[in-house]
Write a protein that holds these residues in place. Structure first.
Motif, PDB file in Angstrom:
ATOM      1  N   MET A  38       0.837  -1.200   0.000  1.00 19.58           N
ATOM      2  CA  MET A  38       0.000   0.000   0.000  1.00 19.58           C
ATOM      3  C   MET A  38       0.871   1.248   0.000  1.00 19.58           C
ATOM      4  O   MET A  38       1.896   1.309   0.676  1.00 19.58           O
ATOM      5  N   VAL A  39       0.426   2.234  -0.765  1.00 19.09           N
ATOM      6  CA  VAL A  39       1.118   3.521  -0.881  1.00 19.09           C
ATOM      7  C   VAL A  39       0.084   4.627  -0.720  1.00 19.09           C
ATOM      8  O   VAL A  39      -1.023   4.542  -1.275  1.00 19.09           O
ATOM      9  N   GLY A  40       0.440   5.633   0.037  1.00 20.25           N
ATOM     10  CA  GLY A  40      -0.434   6.791   0.196  1.00 20.25           C
ATOM     11  C   GLY A  40       0.382   8.056   0.166  1.00 20.25           C
ATOM     12  O   GLY A  40       1.608   8.026   0.293  1.00 20.25           O
ATOM     13  N   GLY A  41      -0.299   9.181   0.017  1.00 20.24           N
ATOM     14  CA  GLY A  41       0.454  10.423   0.021  1.00 20.24           C
ATOM     15  C   GLY A  41      -0.396  11.640  -0.206  1.00 20.24           C
ATOM     16  O   GLY A  41      -1.585  11.562  -0.522  1.00 20.24           O
ATOM     17  N   THR A  42       0.250  12.763  -0.011  1.00 19.94           N
ATOM     18  CA  THR A  42      -0.357  14.071  -0.172  1.00 19.94           C
ATOM     19  C   THR A  42       0.622  14.966  -0.911  1.00 19.94           C
ATOM     20  O   THR A  42       1.810  14.957  -0.609  1.00 19.94           O
ATOM     21  N   GLY A  43       0.130  15.730  -1.876  1.00 18.39           N
ATOM     22  CA  GLY A  43       0.965  16.712  -2.547  1.00 18.39           C
ATOM     23  C   GLY A  43       0.801  18.065  -1.879  1.00 18.39           C
ATOM     24  O   GLY A  43      -0.319  18.486  -1.612  1.00 18.39           O
ATOM     25  N   GLU A  44       1.903  18.734  -1.616  1.00 15.34           N
ATOM     26  CA  GLU A  44       1.850  20.032  -0.936  1.00 15.34           C
ATOM     27  C   GLU A  44       2.483  21.101  -1.818  1.00 15.34           C
ATOM     28  O   GLU A  44       3.653  21.455  -1.647  1.00 15.34           O
ATOM     29  N   VAL A  46       1.399  24.976  -3.716  1.00 12.72           N
ATOM     30  CA  VAL A  46       0.407  26.041  -3.637  1.00 12.72           C
ATOM     31  C   VAL A  46      -0.496  26.056  -4.866  1.00 12.72           C
ATOM     32  O   VAL A  46      -1.666  26.409  -4.788  1.00 12.72           O
ATOM     33  N   SER A  47       0.018  25.660  -6.005  1.00 13.84           N
ATOM     34  CA  SER A  47      -0.698  25.849  -7.268  1.00 13.84           C
ATOM     35  C   SER A  47      -1.892  24.907  -7.405  1.00 13.84           C
ATOM     36  O   SER A  47      -2.107  24.017  -6.594  1.00 13.84           O
ATOM     37  N   SER A  48      -2.636  25.127  -8.469  1.00 13.07           N
ATOM     38  CA  SER A  48      -3.789  24.297  -8.783  1.00 13.07           C
ATOM     39  C   SER A  48      -3.378  22.842  -8.991  1.00 13.07           C
ATOM     40  O   SER A  48      -2.279  22.552  -9.458  1.00 13.07           O
ATOM     41  N   HIS A  49      -4.280  21.920  -8.639  1.00 13.63           N
ATOM     42  CA  HIS A  49      -4.064  20.497  -8.882  1.00 13.63           C
ATOM     43  C   HIS A  49      -5.243  19.950  -9.679  1.00 13.63           C
ATOM     44  O   HIS A  49      -6.395  20.289  -9.401  1.00 13.63           O
ATOM     45  N   TRP A  50      -4.949  19.118 -10.653  1.00 10.05           N
ATOM     46  CA  TRP A  50      -6.027  18.525 -11.440  1.00 10.05           C
ATOM     47  C   TRP A  50      -5.667  17.091 -11.810  1.00 10.05           C
ATOM     48  O   TRP A  50      -4.496  16.728 -11.899  1.00 10.05           O
ATOM     49  N   LEU A  51      -6.696  16.271 -12.004  1.00 14.72           N
ATOM     50  CA  LEU A  51      -6.520  14.863 -12.332  1.00 14.72           C
ATOM     51  C   LEU A  51      -6.432  14.694 -13.841  1.00 14.72           C
ATOM     52  O   LEU A  51      -7.218  15.276 -14.590  1.00 14.72           O
ATOM     53  N   GLN A  52      -5.479  13.880 -14.301  1.00  9.04           N
ATOM     54  CA  GLN A  52      -5.293  13.698 -15.738  1.00  9.04           C
ATOM     55  C   GLN A  52      -4.938  12.251 -16.050  1.00  9.04           C
ATOM     56  O   GLN A  52      -4.146  11.626 -15.349  1.00  9.04           O
ATOM     57  N   ALA A 309      -2.720  16.983   7.181  1.00 13.51           N
ATOM     58  CA  ALA A 309      -3.448  17.334   5.953  1.00 13.51           C
ATOM     59  C   ALA A 309      -4.102  18.697   6.131  1.00 13.51           C
ATOM     60  O   ALA A 309      -5.309  18.812   6.298  1.00 13.51           O
ATOM     61  N   ASP A 310      -3.293  19.749   6.097  1.00 11.20           N
ATOM     62  CA  ASP A 310      -3.787  21.097   6.337  1.00 11.20           C
ATOM     63  C   ASP A 310      -3.979  21.833   5.012  1.00 11.20           C
ATOM     64  O   ASP A 310      -4.114  21.216   3.959  1.00 11.20           O
ATOM     65  N   ASP A 311      -3.972  23.152   5.053  1.00  8.17           N
ATOM     66  CA  ASP A 311      -4.223  23.944   3.845  1.00  8.17           C
ATOM     67  C   ASP A 311      -3.165  23.709   2.773  1.00  8.17           C
ATOM     68  O   ASP A 311      -3.403  23.957   1.592  1.00  8.17           O
ATOM     69  N   GLU A 312      -1.987  23.222   3.167  1.00 10.77           N
ATOM     70  CA  GLU A 312      -0.935  22.968   2.183  1.00 10.77           C
ATOM     71  C   GLU A 312      -1.205  21.719   1.333  1.00 10.77           C
ATOM     72  O   GLU A 312      -0.617  21.559   0.264  1.00 10.77           O
ATOM     73  N   ALA A 313      -2.063  20.841   1.817  1.00 10.17           N
ATOM     74  CA  ALA A 313      -2.320  19.591   1.094  1.00 10.17           C
ATOM     75  C   ALA A 313      -3.136  19.862  -0.165  1.00 10.17           C
ATOM     76  O   ALA A 313      -4.271  20.337  -0.093  1.00 10.17           O
ATOM     77  N   GLY A 314      -2.557  19.557  -1.331  1.00 14.28           N
ATOM     78  CA  GLY A 314      -3.242  19.818  -2.590  1.00 14.28           C
ATOM     79  C   GLY A 314      -4.143  18.688  -3.046  1.00 14.28           C
ATOM     80  O   GLY A 314      -5.036  18.881  -3.859  1.00 14.28           O
ATOM     81  N   TYR A 315      -3.907  17.477  -2.549  1.00 15.26           N
ATOM     82  CA  TYR A 315      -4.721  16.312  -2.903  1.00 15.26           C
ATOM     83  C   TYR A 315      -4.290  15.167  -1.995  1.00 15.26           C
ATOM     84  O   TYR A 315      -3.318  15.271  -1.243  1.00 15.26           O
ATOM     85  N   ARG A 331      -6.545   0.219  -9.563  1.00 17.31           N
ATOM     86  CA  ARG A 331      -7.392   1.245  -8.949  1.00 17.31           C
ATOM     87  C   ARG A 331      -6.585   2.118  -7.990  1.00 17.31           C
ATOM     88  O   ARG A 331      -5.755   1.633  -7.242  1.00 17.31           O
ATOM     89  N   ILE A 332      -6.882   3.405  -8.022  1.00 13.11           N
ATOM     90  CA  ILE A 332      -6.269   4.350  -7.086  1.00 13.11           C
ATOM     91  C   ILE A 332      -7.363   5.270  -6.558  1.00 13.11           C
ATOM     92  O   ILE A 332      -8.244   5.701  -7.299  1.00 13.11           O
ATOM     93  N   TRP A 333      -7.308   5.553  -5.257  1.00 11.94           N
ATOM     94  CA  TRP A 333      -8.260   6.463  -4.620  1.00 11.94           C
ATOM     95  C   TRP A 333      -7.618   7.842  -4.546  1.00 11.94           C
ATOM     96  O   TRP A 333      -6.499   7.985  -4.052  1.00 11.94           O
ATOM     97  N   ILE A 334      -8.342   8.850  -5.017  1.00 16.74           N
ATOM     98  CA  ILE A 334      -7.777  10.200  -5.068  1.00 16.74           C
ATOM     99  C   ILE A 334      -8.795  11.200  -4.516  1.00 16.74           C
ATOM    100  O   ILE A 334      -9.965  11.200  -4.911  1.00 16.74           O
ATOM    101  N   ALA A 335      -8.324  12.045  -3.595  1.00 19.26           N
ATOM    102  CA  ALA A 335      -9.118  13.177  -3.120  1.00 19.26           C
ATOM    103  C   ALA A 335      -8.698  14.410  -3.906  1.00 19.26           C
ATOM    104  O   ALA A 335      -7.501  14.672  -4.056  1.00 19.26           O
ATOM    105  N   PRO A 336      -9.645  15.196  -4.436  1.00 23.41           N
ATOM    106  CA  PRO A 336      -9.300  16.286  -5.351  1.00 23.41           C
ATOM    107  C   PRO A 336      -8.607  17.472  -4.710  1.00 23.41           C
ATOM    108  O   PRO A 336      -8.051  18.312  -5.415  1.00 23.41           O
ATOM    109  N   THR A 337      -8.657  17.597  -3.404  1.00 22.74           N
ATOM    110  CA  THR A 337      -7.812  18.535  -2.669  1.00 22.74           C
ATOM    111  C   THR A 337      -7.489  17.846  -1.349  1.00 22.74           C
ATOM    112  O   THR A 337      -7.651  16.639  -1.241  1.00 22.74           O
ATOM    113  N   GLY A 338      -6.981  18.562  -0.366  1.00 20.63           N
ATOM    114  CA  GLY A 338      -6.619  17.900   0.882  1.00 20.63           C
ATOM    115  C   GLY A 338      -7.734  17.021   1.404  1.00 20.63           C
ATOM    116  O   GLY A 338      -8.880  17.460   1.522  1.00 20.63           O
TER     117      GLY A 338
END
Length: 519
Positions: A38-44, A46-52, A309-315, A331-338
């Motif tokens: 299992m792998v998990g993570g958060t991107g930190e 400031v800029s916009s984040h989008w799924l592609q 997972a504060d305001d810095e978390a982009g997803y 399959r991967i589970w993704i939250a669109p922001t923090g």
């Protein structure tokens, strides 16, 4: 309680090199409920984040790609061209538009059709390495490396070898040191790429009985004869360069410790408990170990912990890597922001498209304020942006965390529980039956329909939360109009406010202590 998880209070460390960066969690297959890695993570960022979604592609002979950084980067450089592979794999990733002045689009990683997951995590180096970084520098930067691993690696080990080969041939462009976590269904690897322009890198294998949390990335004891071990890899000069600089001496009797030799030379800053958040790497690793056997639900809980997972978390991302899974069923589970304020949504490599609401928008996109919209994006920009919807939820939560955090968390976790039930009971079974029956296109349609449907339902939850919180706050007289005139945080490059635990780096130490106790 925070103390039971090994709380590390870090206000005094706010002057270190990085603050907004990324997390990565690794859980070995012997410690998970279903035997997956299992792998998990958060991107930190400031800029916009989008799924592609990036399809598999065949490339003409002699094709090249542009890699590296420009003069606008924190460590200036020049872009270069390197050969493209003949074939690149399909992969899914969160993209974003800015970090340390690097050219967009950028990625921290994601999941490819071979079942290889990649996470990018900052990893500071000692000042001596930063000072010797060439100006201009040349070579692949962290996002280039993550993207190429997703495009070309069939195993985690192959991903490490790719990074090593690319750095040896073309160099590496740094922002002060970086690491990657690469995993497949069998194992994981930490790869630490050093600043300095000397082609230094080291990698350590993560086995089935390990939990590792990177924030920042780190490697400690490292064998000087690492070439003889299948558990370590590195540049040919990773040991000799340290000896030449006098940073390590084999006659000292001390082990060759990558962090001690190449990491920041500050006595307050340790590999596993240097801080930056309200929980150290050690605390997060121990908390994850205590959950064993770990489920996807457990790892989602760790990734969305409000102390990290504060305001810095982009997803947020969570993925289970299993053997013998059809490429379309990965399959991967993704939250669109923090994920503290947004639900994890399941996406498969077999989906055929991403909803416009989860694609690229101008919100927080670098350079968007200096020009008008490209007409090609009019419909997409007219759509609601998921990142903005759930960021609004976070800011409403911040007005009264003790009241709103439990409510929002309960709604998000119930939504995810319903998704898991659907996935297990009928979505994946139906798609697998269609594939087995030779109806792969129909399986694609089913997976796409379900992911899109859940994404739409998630947005509806976000809309209702915002309406309810907005109305309640205003009707009860809790609305606060800003009293200052600076809309942006003044702590550029340092730790920012975590409203959910009451942490503000501008506040005196005694207020920080109170925040720590109340959290």
């Amino acid at each position: 309680m925070l103390t039971s998880l090994g709380l590390v209070f870090t206000a005094f460390l706010a002057n270190f090199h990085q603050a907004d960066a990324s997390y990565a969690f690794y859980v070995g297959k012997n410690l998970t409920a279903d035997g997956s890695v299992m792998v998990g993570g958060t991107g930190e960022e400031v800029s916009s984040h989008w799924l592609q979604l990036f399809p598999a592609r065949n490339h003409p002979p002699n094709s090249t790609i542009t890699v590296g950084v420009t003069k606008e980067a924190s460590f200036p450089g020049e872009l270069i061209q390197i050969p493209q592979a003949n074939h690149t794999f399909r992969y899914l990733s969160m993209e974003y538009s800015d970090y340390e002045g690097f050219p967009a689009p950028l990625t921290n990683g994601g999941l490819n059709e071979m079942g290889v997951a990649v996470r990018d995590v900052w990893a500071d180096n000692r000042d001596g390495l930063l000072e010797m970084t060439p100006n201009p520098q040349h070579g692949l930067q962290y996002s280039d490396l993550a993207r190429i691993v997703m495009e070309r690696a069939a195993t985690a080990r192959q991903g490490v070898e790719l990074i090593g080969d690319l750095i040896a041939k073309h160099g590496e462009s740094t922002y002060g040191g970086n690491s990657h976590l690469i995993a497949d269904h069998n194992e994981g690897w930490i790869v630490w790429e050093m600043a300095g322009g000397k082609g230094l890198w080291a990698a350590q294998r993560l086995g089935p009985d390990e939990v590792k949390v990177l924030y920042p990335g780190y490697i400690e004891d490292f064998p000087v004869d690492f070439q003889k071990s299948s558990d370590y890899m590195g540049s040919d000069n990773i040991v000799s360069f340290a000896e030449e600089r006098g940073w390590w001496n084999k006659t000292s009797g001390k082990p060759f410790n990558i962090f001690d030799v190449y990491g920041p030379q500050d006595p307050r800053y340790k590999a596993r408990d240097g801080g930056y958040k309200f929980m150290s790497q050690a605390a997060l690793e121990n908390a994850t170990l205590q959950m064993a056997p770990v489920t996807e639900e457990d790892l989602m809980q760790r990734v969305r912990d409000h102390r990290i997972a504060d305001d810095e978390a982009g997803y947020g991302q969570v993925v289970s890597l299993r053997p013998n899974v059809d490429k379309d069923m990965l399959r991967i589970w993704i939250a669109p922001t923090g994920s503290v304020s947004a639900p994890f949504i399941p996406w498969w490599l077999g989906v055929q498209s991403i909803p416009a609401e989860f694609g690229e928008h101008r919100y927080l996109t670098t350079g968007a304020s200096s020009s008008f919209l490209n007409p090609d994006y009019q419909f997409q920009e007219a759509s609601i942006f998921a990142g903005r919807v759930f960021k609004r939820v976070l800011y409403y939560m911040c007005s009264s965390p003790n009241l709103y955090l439990p409510i929002v968390t309960e709604m998000l976790t119930k939504f995810e529980s319903e998704s898991r039930s659907h996935v297990e009971q009928w979505v994946e079974k139906s798609a697998q039956l269609l594939i087995k029956a030779g109806q792969r296109n129909q399986a694609h349609s089913l997976l796409t329909y379900y992911s899109h449907s859940r994404a739409t339902e998630a947005l509806e939850i976000g809309r209702r939360l915002n309406d309810a919180l907005d109305g309640y706050i205003k009707l009860t007289g809790q609305w606060r109009t800003p009293v200052g005139n600076e809309i942006n945080d003044s702590n550029e490059g340092n730790e920012t406010v975590n409203c959910l635990v009451g942490y503000d780096p501008d506040q005196p130490a005694y207020l920080q202590k109170q925040a720590r106790r109340s959290a």
